[in-house]
Design an enzyme around this catalytic site. Structure first.
Site, PDB file in Angstrom:
ATOM      1  N   GLU A  59      -4.896  12.238   6.427  1.00 27.00           N
ATOM      2  CA  GLU A  59      -5.254  11.022   7.155  1.00 27.00           C
ATOM      3  C   GLU A  59      -5.693  11.358   8.579  1.00 27.00           C
ATOM      4  OE1 GLU A  59      -3.469   6.958   6.457  1.00 27.00           O
ATOM      5  OE2 GLU A  59      -2.538   7.419   8.392  1.00 27.00           O
ATOM      6  N   GLY A  67       0.962   5.581  13.155  1.00 27.31           N
ATOM      7  CA  GLY A  67       1.982   5.387  12.129  1.00 27.31           C
ATOM      8  C   GLY A  67       2.535   6.677  11.573  1.00 27.31           C
ATOM      9  N   HIS A 122       6.831  27.130 -12.054  1.00 28.10           N
ATOM     10  CA  HIS A 122       6.714  26.822 -13.482  1.00 28.10           C
ATOM     11  C   HIS A 122       5.733  25.682 -13.724  1.00 28.10           C
ATOM     12  CE1 HIS A 122      10.187  29.389 -14.597  1.00 28.10           C
ATOM     13  NE2 HIS A 122      10.557  29.114 -13.356  1.00 28.10           N
ATOM     14  N   LYS A 166      -9.538  -1.776   1.711  1.00 34.48           N
ATOM     15  CA  LYS A 166      -8.732  -2.992   1.907  1.00 34.48           C
ATOM     16  C   LYS A 166      -9.625  -4.226   2.031  1.00 34.48           C
ATOM     17  CE  LYS A 166      -5.011  -0.619   4.440  1.00 34.48           C
ATOM     18  NZ  LYS A 166      -4.301  -0.564   5.742  1.00 34.48           N
ATOM     19  N   GLU A 179       0.888  -5.029   1.897  1.00 35.11           N
ATOM     20  CA  GLU A 179       1.990  -4.609   1.025  1.00 35.11           C
ATOM     21  C   GLU A 179       3.342  -4.917   1.661  1.00 35.11           C
ATOM     22  OE1 GLU A 179      -1.393  -1.581   0.307  1.00 35.11           O
ATOM     23  OE2 GLU A 179      -0.546  -2.701   1.997  1.00 35.11           O
TER      24      GLU A 179
END
Length: 499
Positions: free
Chosen positions: A321, A235, A351, A463, A180
């Site tokens: 993760e 990460g 709400h 992936k 990506e």
């Protein structure tokens, strides 16, 4: 109210503090005897040894044979952190200096496009969004765009707003191979070219944060525009590195240092506080207790601060993760792992899904997060903030005590557990402290569950399967048949898309 509120069975002193952050566990419904058992379990699980090993650079990430030394990234004291016989702090300090230098020389920049996904996106995006709400915090006023999704709708929306000749691009990818990110980076470079930017101008506009320096240079990023981070940083734990560059660029390096300072202060607490006074440990044990007692499958984080609306999304990645696994470090199935995490800013959330909290059949623990000071200097701020805080406290009380009624529809079962986290104010320092509180809680839970919190093998398989599917879609054929990579259902769907 019910005759025996949940708070009656809690510790006499349910309030704990660190770095001016207050944690109140009064509504967890955990007796002193049960707390003692939980702390005993933590010691039997060798939690103190795990914490020491984490900060000492031991290879706690066993599957990848690496340490998890993200705490070094915010170690403003510069106390040596030894990894395999070498102090990592000089390299970390050098990155700080380079970030500060870049902040001092960026002029005339109208737009910054930060390209990254997952841990390269959530942390900086949360910080930029949260700090935008801080009254009187000095900002350069650049448009800070976060480009993560491969969906070109996000790309188009950003490029429609950005000014090519005054745009800078920060590409963030640990491996510099994330699909990506690399595809979006190529699209932005193509956009710059299409708007007449020369090769030299594009080269000056590109910056990168990565471990893979050779691939980054090959992409066209100048070497002095590359900010390294290291394979001992996951990460989702990386916002403290140059991944957090947008924070420094937008609000100044001093603000970024304050962010690190709050984080470092909470690290020192986690490292040195006794288990019975350790906020991350207490929160982890409270969640474990609710799993053991009620078999909870989800928990919610509800910040009563609009500035923290992105916080639950950041937390989803951190927890699920890190700890969303069914196999422990010993290779055997685990009994508990990460619940589903969700949430959004209160009082909006009241709400939306609070009906489920109060009267649903499942018990969902909640972390209520509140800030003492209003987040604006509007004349209405004090009155509005008082109502915001009263709603936060009222929801916790109602969930804990419940309500009896002759009409079953009006019965609130009560005994729904929650924490209250109270920040004195929301600024860069306390934002850093809050994130590290949860980072260390995630690591603690991993240790208690015997899970490696620092790898993420489960994100890779999809992936791998996407590649043959993408090839099949590219073929344009509507006669795809099932094979070893594409099952019959997926083949039918590909044919539908290609028809």
């Amino acid at each position: 109210m019910s005759s025996k509120p949940i708070s009656d069975t809690t510790l006499p002193n349910s309030t704990h503090g660190a770095v001016d952050v207050i944690l109140d566990t009064a509504y967890q419904g955990i007796s002193p005897k049960n707390w003692a058992s939980l702390f005993d379990l933590a010691r039997k699980s060798q939690l103190p040894e795990f914490i020491a090993n984490l900060f000492a650079g031991e290879h706690v990430n066993q599957s990848e044979d690496r340490p998890a030394l993200h705490s070094a990234l915010r170690n403003l004291s510069k106390t040596p952190v030894i990894l395999d016989g070498k102090d990592v702090m000089p390299a970390v300090t050098d990155v700080w200096k380079r970030m500060e230098a870049l902040c001092n020389k960026w002029v005339g920049v109208t737009d910054v496009i930060h390209i990254g996904i997952g841990g390269s996106d959530f942390g900086p995006r949360l910080a930029i969004e949260a700090l935008a709400h801080v009254p009187k915090l000095e900002s350069r006023g650049m448009r800070m765009h976060f480009l993560a999704n491969i969906d070109t709708a996000e790309l188009a929306r950003i490029l429609d707003k950005a000014q090519p000749n005054s745009t800078r691009v920060v590409i963030v990818s640990k491996s510099f191979t994330t699909l990506e990110t690399t595809m979006n980076a190529k699209a932005v470079v193509a956009w710059l070219k299409a708007h007449g930017c020369t090769k030299g101008q594009i080269s000056k506009a590109l910056f990168a944060v990565t471990v893979n320096i050779p691939a980054t240079k090959e992409f066209g990023v100048e070497e002095d525009h590359i900010f390294p981070f290291w394979d001992w940083v996951g990460g989702r734990y990386s916002v403290w590195s140059a991944v957090g560059l947008p924070i420094a660029l937008q609000y100044g390096f001093k603000t970024f240092e304050e962010f690190l300072a709050g984080a470092h202060a909470m690290d020192l607490h986690f490292k040195s506080a006794p288990l019975e006074e350790n906020l991350s440990v207490i929160m982890a044990l409270a969640l474990l207790y609710q799993q053991q007692k009620r078999d909870v499958k989800a928990y919610a984080a509800i910040p009563y601060a609009d500035a923290l609306d992105w916080f639950p999304r950041w937390l989803q990645q951190l927890d699920m993760e890190s700890n969303g696994k069914s196999i422990g470090m010993d290779g055997n199935p685990v009994k508990y792992s990460s619940p589903v995490v969700f949430g959004s800013a209160g009082s909006n959330a009241q709400h939306s899904y609070f009906q489920l909290f109060h009267q649903g059949p499942e018990v969902i623990p909640i972390d209520f997060i509140a800030v003492r000071k209003p987040m604006s200097d509007r004349p209405e701020a004090i009155a509005h903030h008082r109502i915001l805080l009263s709603n936060c406290l009222a929801q916790a009380q109602a969930l804990a005590h419940g309500k009896s009624d002759s009409n079953p529809n009006n019965v609130y079962p009560g005994k729904r557990p929650s924490n209250l986290l109270l920040l004195p104010e929301l600024n860069a320092f306390y934002l850093g402290a809050l994130l590290v509180l949860y980072e260390n809680r995630a690591a603690t839970l991993g240790a208690l569950w015997n899970i490696n919190s620092f790898d993420q093998p489960g994100v890779e398989y999809g992936k791998v399967l996407a590649k043959p599917i993408e090839a099949a879609l590219s073929s344009g054929s509507s006669d795809i048949v099932a094979n070893e990579n594409i099952d019959a259902v997926t083949a039918t769907r590909i044919n539908l898309l290609n028809s």
